[in-house]
Design an enzyme around this catalytic site. Structure first.
Site, PDB file in Angstrom:
ATOM      1  N   CYS A 135      44.204  -2.872  25.316  1.00 22.36           N
ATOM      2  CA  CYS A 135      43.260  -2.901  23.837  1.00 22.36           C
ATOM      3  C   CYS A 135      43.230  -2.524  22.420  1.00 22.36           C
ATOM      4  CB  CYS A 135      42.482  -3.916  24.384  1.00 22.36           C
ATOM      5  SG  CYS A 135      41.666  -4.846  23.958  1.00 22.36           S
ATOM      6  N   CYS A 175      40.230  -4.296  21.274  1.00 18.98           N
ATOM      7  CA  CYS A 175      38.654  -3.945  21.986  1.00 18.98           C
ATOM      8  C   CYS A 175      38.327  -2.482  21.723  1.00 18.98           C
ATOM      9  CB  CYS A 175      39.078  -3.200  23.205  1.00 18.98           C
ATOM     10  SG  CYS A 175      39.501  -5.083  24.611  1.00 18.98           S
ATOM     11  N   ASP A 176      39.573  -1.615  21.067  1.00 20.53           N
ATOM     12  CA  ASP A 176      39.208  -0.219  21.457  1.00 20.53           C
ATOM     13  C   ASP A 176      40.136   0.591  19.733  1.00 20.53           C
ATOM     14  OD1 ASP A 176      38.271   0.288  23.220  1.00 20.53           O
ATOM     15  OD2 ASP A 176      40.219   0.550  24.631  1.00 20.53           O
TER      16      ASP A 176
END
Length: 312
Positions: free
Chosen positions: A136, A139-140
């Site tokens: 992701c 997300c990261d």
């Protein structure tokens, strides 16, 4: 004995298909609950920019998830956390969904559990999840500002997430197993315009290495020249395909050999009263728009099924 919670329709999964099904079912005055073991939105929460959903030129995936959730609950549909442990078909009018948070009963069930990213299955992948291995970018990606990262894959998701990362990190190298991309032409064009985004062809990641805290290097294999090499990377984002979240339904006779749920054009499975919608279905195109279409049909068909039972 724990009380079984009674509903007209139970929707397993709260991604775009599940939320749309909830909108249609609850608007038809069915007592409806969505069950999910995570936050509503499904894969939308892992998507940076959504450009191919009608009504929006561009919207962040999590923002679209919030809007869909608000819509899905406006007619009284409920949302409940729970990990599904089994589904029991007692009769046409009674089906039980067992979860770690209790049991739910309804005559109609809509399965909208979606799919998840396939792992490479190489040494270090599991060890370094959360330490440089990610599925992701949204997300990261922010954790890798100013660093060099790898993306693995050649489809839409790999290129889309690579484009997102290119705006965040220092450099993105995309490793493609074949000699060309499968991504849509418009995505390929955008990638070619990124000075800090490069593609390496016919190359597979064979191991992920690092220290106790983080990823440091990747082992590579060129499947044309048979050469092996190592490169330094701070992170690796993996997009090599999807698999259905259907393990709990494996013994019900509704899945194909790969685990995808088989339905007809009305989203009905081989079991009366059980429907499926979205990415979990056996179909060619898995997009937010197609999930929403499936969900609308499934919600309406659940209403028709319950109405028929009540008329008997």
């Amino acid at each position: 004995m724990t009380e079984v919670k009674q509903y007209d329709v139970i929707i397993i999964g709260a991604g775009p298909a599940g939320m749309t099904a909830a909108t249609y079912a609850s608007r038809a005055d069915l007592k409806t609950v969505m069950l999910d073991q995570g936050i509503y939105g499904g894969q939308m929460n892992n998507t940076a920019d959504v450009e191919n959903y009608p009504g929006y030129n561009n919207i962040m995936g999590p923002d679209l998830a919030e809007k869909m959730y608000a819509s899905s609950t406006q007619f009284g549909a409920e949302y409940s956390f729970g990990r599904i442990t089994g589904v029991e078909v007692v009769s046409d009018s009674e089906k039980l969904v067992h979860t770690d948070m209790g049991d739910f009963q309804a005559p109609a069930i809509i399965i909208a559990t979606g799919s998840e990213h396939i792992h490479l299955g190489v040494d270090g992948e599991e060890d370094y999840q959360g330490k440089g291995v990610s599925y992701c970018a949204v997300c990261d990606g922010a954790f890798f500002k100013g660093e060099e990262v790898a993306v693995v894959g050649g489809g839409d998701s790999a290129v889309e997430e690579g484009l997102y990362l290119a705006d965040v990190v220092k450099d993105v190298t995309v490793y493609v197993r074949g000699d060309q991309l499968k991504a849509q032409p418009i995505l390929q064009q955008r990638a070619q315009q990124k000075d800090n985004m490069t593609f390496v062809w016919n190359t597979e990641v064979t191991a992920i290495k690092g220290n106790d805290q983080e990823v440091q290097t990747l082992s590579l294999h060129n499947n044309q020249t048979d050469e092996d090499s190592e490169v330094e990377k701070s992170g690796i984002f993996i997009y090599v395909g999807l698999k259905p979240n259907t393990q709990v339904f494996a013994g019900m006779g509704i899945t194909d050999a790969q685990g995808w749920i088989k339905t007809d054009e009305k989203m009905a499975t081989a079991v009366p009263g059980i429907f499926a919608a979205g990415d979990v279905r056996s179909k060619d195109l898995r997009q937010i728009a197609t999930a929403v279409g499936d969900g609308g049909i499934a919600g309406q068909q659940a209403y028709q099924y319950v109405a028929t039972l009540k008329a008997k």
